[in-house]
Scaffold this active site. Sequence first.
Site, PDB file in Angstrom:
ATOM      1  N   ASP A  36       0.853  -1.193   0.000  1.00 53.43           N
ATOM      2  CA  ASP A  36       0.000   0.000   0.000  1.00 53.43           C
ATOM      3  C   ASP A  36       0.892   1.247   0.000  1.00 53.43           C
ATOM      4  N   CYS A  86      -6.596  -4.961  -4.376  1.00 57.82           N
ATOM      5  CA  CYS A  86      -7.681  -4.145  -3.818  1.00 57.82           C
ATOM      6  C   CYS A  86      -7.408  -2.653  -3.938  1.00 57.82           C
ATOM      7  N   SER A 148     -16.208  -3.633  -9.406  1.00 64.86           N
ATOM      8  CA  SER A 148     -17.279  -2.945  -8.671  1.00 64.86           C
ATOM      9  C   SER A 148     -18.564  -3.123  -9.451  1.00 64.86           C
ATOM     10  N   TYR A 161     -14.290   6.128 -12.967  1.00 64.11           N
ATOM     11  CA  TYR A 161     -14.254   4.989 -12.058  1.00 64.11           C
ATOM     12  C   TYR A 161     -14.852   3.750 -12.709  1.00 64.11           C
ATOM     13  N   THR A 196     -16.478   0.750   4.253  1.00 59.83           N
ATOM     14  CA  THR A 196     -15.024   0.903   4.375  1.00 59.83           C
ATOM     15  C   THR A 196     -14.716   2.392   4.479  1.00 59.83           C
TER      16      THR A 196
HETATM   17  C1  LIG Z   1     -23.620   7.015  -3.643  1.00 59.88           C
HETATM   18  C2  LIG Z   1     -22.759   8.201  -3.300  1.00 59.88           C
HETATM   19  C3  LIG Z   1     -21.407   7.758  -2.779  1.00 59.88           C
HETATM   20  C4  LIG Z   1     -20.592   8.960  -2.319  1.00 59.88           C
HETATM   21  C5  LIG Z   1     -19.477   9.222  -3.276  1.00 59.88           C
HETATM   22  C6  LIG Z   1     -18.156   9.358  -2.528  1.00 59.88           C
HETATM   23  C7  LIG Z   1     -17.015   9.038  -3.456  1.00 59.88           C
HETATM   24  C8  LIG Z   1     -17.047   7.563  -3.793  1.00 59.88           C
HETATM   25  C9  LIG Z   1     -16.058   7.232  -4.843  1.00 59.88           C
HETATM   26  C10 LIG Z   1     -16.422   5.945  -5.525  1.00 59.88           C
HETATM   27  C11 LIG Z   1     -16.660   4.811  -4.563  1.00 59.88           C
HETATM   28  C12 LIG Z   1     -17.069   3.626  -5.353  1.00 59.88           C
HETATM   29  C13 LIG Z   1     -17.482   2.478  -4.493  1.00 59.88           C
HETATM   30  C14 LIG Z   1     -18.057   1.468  -5.433  1.00 59.88           C
HETATM   31  O1  LIG Z   1     -17.321   0.918  -6.231  1.00 59.88           O
HETATM   32  C15 LIG Z   1     -19.526   1.223  -5.417  1.00 59.88           C
HETATM   33  C16 LIG Z   1     -20.213   2.372  -6.071  1.00 59.88           C
HETATM   34  O2  LIG Z   1     -19.998   2.675  -7.218  1.00 59.88           O
HETATM   35  S1  LIG Z   1     -21.239   3.244  -5.015  1.00 59.88           S
HETATM   36  C17 LIG Z   1     -21.916   4.515  -6.022  1.00 59.88           C
HETATM   37  C18 LIG Z   1     -20.992   5.691  -5.983  1.00 59.88           C
HETATM   38  N1  LIG Z   1     -21.620   6.749  -6.691  1.00 59.88           N
HETATM   39  C19 LIG Z   1     -20.925   7.770  -7.082  1.00 59.88           C
HETATM   40  O3  LIG Z   1     -19.723   7.822  -6.898  1.00 59.88           O
HETATM   41  C20 LIG Z   1     -21.722   8.868  -7.741  1.00 59.88           C
HETATM   42  C21 LIG Z   1     -20.774   9.919  -8.242  1.00 59.88           C
HETATM   43  N2  LIG Z   1     -21.513  11.111  -8.728  1.00 59.88           N
HETATM   44  C22 LIG Z   1     -21.747  12.165  -7.914  1.00 59.88           C
HETATM   45  O4  LIG Z   1     -21.425  12.140  -6.744  1.00 59.88           O
HETATM   46  C23 LIG Z   1     -22.418  13.370  -8.556  1.00 59.88           C
HETATM   47  O5  LIG Z   1     -22.997  13.010  -9.787  1.00 59.88           O
HETATM   48  C24 LIG Z   1     -21.440  14.539  -8.792  1.00 59.88           C
HETATM   49  C25 LIG Z   1     -20.840  14.991  -7.475  1.00 59.88           C
HETATM   50  C26 LIG Z   1     -20.350  14.101  -9.746  1.00 59.88           C
HETATM   51  C27 LIG Z   1     -22.211  15.676  -9.428  1.00 59.88           C
HETATM   52  O6  LIG Z   1     -23.291  15.900  -8.552  1.00 59.88           O
HETATM   53  P1  LIG Z   1     -24.452  16.937  -8.914  1.00 59.88           P
HETATM   54  O7  LIG Z   1     -25.423  17.047  -7.797  1.00 59.88           O
HETATM   55  O8  LIG Z   1     -24.998  16.603 -10.240  1.00 59.88           O
HETATM   56  O9  LIG Z   1     -23.684  18.267  -8.938  1.00 59.88           O
HETATM   57  P2  LIG Z   1     -23.589  19.250 -10.087  1.00 59.88           P
HETATM   58  O10 LIG Z   1     -22.883  20.428  -9.498  1.00 59.88           O
HETATM   59  O11 LIG Z   1     -22.966  18.636 -11.307  1.00 59.88           O
HETATM   60  O12 LIG Z   1     -25.085  19.557 -10.443  1.00 59.88           O
HETATM   61  C28 LIG Z   1     -25.999  20.060  -9.428  1.00 59.88           C
HETATM   62  C29 LIG Z   1     -27.208  20.517 -10.127  1.00 59.88           C
HETATM   63  O13 LIG Z   1     -26.854  21.653 -10.882  1.00 59.88           O
HETATM   64  C30 LIG Z   1     -27.437  21.557 -12.152  1.00 59.88           C
HETATM   65  N3  LIG Z   1     -26.443  21.543 -13.169  1.00 59.88           N
HETATM   66  C31 LIG Z   1     -25.330  20.763 -13.220  1.00 59.88           C
HETATM   67  N4  LIG Z   1     -24.645  21.044 -14.323  1.00 59.88           N
HETATM   68  C32 LIG Z   1     -25.336  22.018 -14.953  1.00 59.88           C
HETATM   69  C33 LIG Z   1     -25.144  22.717 -16.155  1.00 59.88           C
HETATM   70  N5  LIG Z   1     -24.083  22.466 -16.928  1.00 59.88           N
HETATM   71  N6  LIG Z   1     -26.080  23.629 -16.536  1.00 59.88           N
HETATM   72  C34 LIG Z   1     -27.136  23.866 -15.743  1.00 59.88           C
HETATM   73  N7  LIG Z   1     -27.406  23.232 -14.602  1.00 59.88           N
HETATM   74  C35 LIG Z   1     -26.487  22.331 -14.241  1.00 59.88           C
HETATM   75  C36 LIG Z   1     -28.208  20.324 -12.239  1.00 59.88           C
HETATM   76  O14 LIG Z   1     -29.575  20.623 -12.004  1.00 59.88           O
HETATM   77  C37 LIG Z   1     -27.710  19.467 -11.112  1.00 59.88           C
HETATM   78  O15 LIG Z   1     -28.723  18.778 -10.499  1.00 59.88           O
HETATM   79  P3  LIG Z   1     -29.298  17.448 -11.166  1.00 59.88           P
HETATM   80  O16 LIG Z   1     -29.466  16.503 -10.045  1.00 59.88           O
HETATM   81  O17 LIG Z   1     -28.261  16.946 -12.154  1.00 59.88           O
HETATM   82  O18 LIG Z   1     -30.561  17.864 -11.838  1.00 59.88           O
HETATM   83  N1  LIG Z   2     -16.201   0.228  -0.499  1.00 58.39           N
HETATM   84  C1  LIG Z   2     -17.048  -0.080  -1.451  1.00 58.39           C
HETATM   85  O1  LIG Z   2     -18.282   0.087  -1.344  1.00 58.39           O
HETATM   86  C2  LIG Z   2     -16.559  -0.657  -2.729  1.00 58.39           C
HETATM   87  C3  LIG Z   2     -15.200  -0.780  -3.008  1.00 58.39           C
HETATM   88  N2  LIG Z   2     -14.836  -1.378  -4.202  1.00 58.39           N
HETATM   89  C4  LIG Z   2     -13.424  -1.618  -4.495  1.00 58.39           C
HETATM   90  O2  LIG Z   2     -12.870  -2.390  -3.436  1.00 58.39           O
HETATM   91  C5  LIG Z   2     -11.464  -2.139  -3.357  1.00 58.39           C
HETATM   92  C6  LIG Z   2     -11.100  -1.787  -1.941  1.00 58.39           C
HETATM   93  O3  LIG Z   2     -11.796  -0.591  -1.654  1.00 58.39           O
HETATM   94  P1  LIG Z   2     -12.036  -0.125  -0.147  1.00 58.39           P
HETATM   95  O4  LIG Z   2     -11.484  -1.155   0.779  1.00 58.39           O
HETATM   96  O5  LIG Z   2     -13.444   0.286  -0.043  1.00 58.39           O
HETATM   97  O6  LIG Z   2     -11.177   1.191  -0.155  1.00 58.39           O
HETATM   98  P2  LIG Z   2     -10.170   1.826   0.896  1.00 58.39           P
HETATM   99  O7  LIG Z   2     -10.088   3.273   0.504  1.00 58.39           O
HETATM  100  O8  LIG Z   2     -10.562   1.445   2.269  1.00 58.39           O
HETATM  101  O9  LIG Z   2      -8.773   1.094   0.555  1.00 58.39           O
HETATM  102  C7  LIG Z   2      -8.119   1.368  -0.629  1.00 58.39           C
HETATM  103  C8  LIG Z   2      -6.632   1.243  -0.339  1.00 58.39           C
HETATM  104  O10 LIG Z   2      -5.918   1.404  -1.560  1.00 58.39           O
HETATM  105  C9  LIG Z   2      -4.750   2.155  -1.281  1.00 58.39           C
HETATM  106  N3  LIG Z   2      -4.242   2.773  -2.505  1.00 58.39           N
HETATM  107  C10 LIG Z   2      -4.774   3.809  -3.194  1.00 58.39           C
HETATM  108  N4  LIG Z   2      -4.003   4.109  -4.252  1.00 58.39           N
HETATM  109  C11 LIG Z   2      -2.947   3.241  -4.230  1.00 58.39           C
HETATM  110  C12 LIG Z   2      -1.818   3.037  -5.055  1.00 58.39           C
HETATM  111  N5  LIG Z   2      -1.578   3.841  -6.106  1.00 58.39           N
HETATM  112  N6  LIG Z   2      -0.958   2.041  -4.729  1.00 58.39           N
HETATM  113  C13 LIG Z   2      -1.179   1.254  -3.647  1.00 58.39           C
HETATM  114  N7  LIG Z   2      -2.230   1.394  -2.819  1.00 58.39           N
HETATM  115  C14 LIG Z   2      -3.105   2.382  -3.122  1.00 58.39           C
HETATM  116  C15 LIG Z   2      -5.180   3.169  -0.238  1.00 58.39           C
HETATM  117  O11 LIG Z   2      -4.076   3.679   0.475  1.00 58.39           O
HETATM  118  C16 LIG Z   2      -6.110   2.320   0.630  1.00 58.39           C
HETATM  119  O12 LIG Z   2      -5.415   1.739   1.699  1.00 58.39           O
HETATM  120  C17 LIG Z   2     -11.193  -1.007  -4.357  1.00 58.39           C
HETATM  121  O13 LIG Z   2     -10.723  -1.590  -5.572  1.00 58.39           O
HETATM  122  C18 LIG Z   2     -12.574  -0.385  -4.599  1.00 58.39           C
HETATM  123  O14 LIG Z   2     -12.674   0.216  -5.873  1.00 58.39           O
HETATM  124  C19 LIG Z   2     -15.745  -1.816  -5.133  1.00 58.39           C
HETATM  125  C20 LIG Z   2     -17.072  -1.680  -4.874  1.00 58.39           C
HETATM  126  C21 LIG Z   2     -17.577  -1.100  -3.669  1.00 58.39           C
END
Ligand SMILES: CCCCCCCCCCCCCC(=O)CC(=O)SCCNC(=O)CCNC(=O)[C@H](O)C(C)(C)COP(=O)(O)OP(=O)(O)OC[C@H]1O[C@@H](n2cnc3c(N)ncnc32)[C@H](O)[C@@H]1OP(=O)(O)O
Ligand SMILES: NC(=O)C1=CN([C@@H]2O[C@H](COP(=O)(O)OP(=O)(O)OC[C@H]3O[C@@H](n4cnc5c(N)ncnc54)[C@H](O)[C@@H]3O)[C@@H](O)[C@H]2O)C=CC1
Length: 255
Positions: A36, A86, A148, A161, A196
Amino acid sequence: MQLKDKVWIVTGAASGMGGACARMVVNNGGKVIIADINVRKGRQFAEDLGENALFLKTDVTSEDDAHQTVEDSINHFGRVDGLINCAALGVAEKILNKKSTHSLEHFSRVVQINLVGTFNMLKQVADKLKRNDVNADGERGVIINTASVAAFEGQIGQAAYSASKAGITGLTLPAARELARHGIRVMTIAPGLFETPLYEVLPESAKDTLGEMTPFPQRLGRPSEYAALAKQIVENPMLNGETIRLDGALRMPPK
Ligand SMILES: CCCCCCCCCCCCCC(=O)CC(=O)SCCNC(=O)CCNC(=O)[C@H](O)C(C)(C)COP(=O)(O)OP(=O)(O)OC[C@H]1O[C@@H](n2cnc3c(N)ncnc32)[C@H](O)[C@@H]1OP(=O)(O)O
Ligand SMILES: NC(=O)C1=CN([C@@H]2O[C@H](COP(=O)(O)OP(=O)(O)OC[C@H]3O[C@@H](n4cnc5c(N)ncnc54)[C@H](O)[C@@H]3O)[C@@H](O)[C@H]2O)C=CC1
């Protein structure tokens, strides 16, 4: 393959699901390399796990780091038998947003860490696994990657992502096909929502809301449940070349 007396490199193991896998390996008689970039957490966790764990600072995007970590793992524990990828970076950014467009640097960084980093570690470890003696099943090693549910139904803001995670699912079968001749299996786990540090930024209410998105069990997954599937993948030789969703029947909505 068994876990006992085997050596596993786990990237991202200073936290979350990687950490749960490291603990699972040690609890089942194996030895683990915590690979890590988080030195403080990684060193402390290795110390907590004891003599069967070693922290090695590793940036999965660095070919030199990956090579050195594999070499140091073998020098320390005498062998390497598998890899659990991971390490990852999550990002949330829209393609077109109020300011401008999605940063290309951000997109590239996410793909570099999540996809390229996974491949970098996979190829370096596979190059060592091929030298192992075969076990009764003809196996020399097992590689487990982490995608994911976002690989399949990425939300708004997950272009980078989801692309990186879909790349990992796409990598799984060709890697398994190529490495089969060396007795190396390749699998990928696609988790749903797991509790996490990735979600620590969110208030409890938001985490509860996220948990409620999952049909059953209606909660965030536990890292130990991810580790339990990793254990089964290691132990079941018929699991190869596939991505397994671990998501409680979650299908993510657009946002
Ligand atoms: C479920 C949320 C998790 C929290 C995220 C924390 C980070 C996590 C990283 C990834 C972890 C992944 C774990 C995993 O693998 C499992 C998953 O995938 S879990 C699901 C995770 N989901 C996400 O990560 C979602 C990511 N997206 C966002 O968070 C938002 O879409 C984002 C922040 C990128 C943008 O949010 P938004 O509310 O749309 O903000 P904006 O500022 O863009 O827009 C607000 C509002 O303003 C209007 N607007 C936007 N652009 C314009 C424009 N060009 N012109 C006019 N008006 C605009 C618009 O009305 C927007 O509202 P709407 O809701 O779109 O109508
Ligand atoms: N937490 C969730 O809901 C989900 C997580 N995942 C995936 O599961 C895996 C583990 O995620 P979590 O445990 O939730 O995250 P976490 O944030 O707890 O752990 C991620 C780890 O990766 C390390 N890391 C980041 N960049 C690195 C790099 N360049 N080299 C080496 N290490 C690095 C960070 O230091 C951290 O310790 C990730 O691949 C994530 O995308 C997928 C779906 C959902």
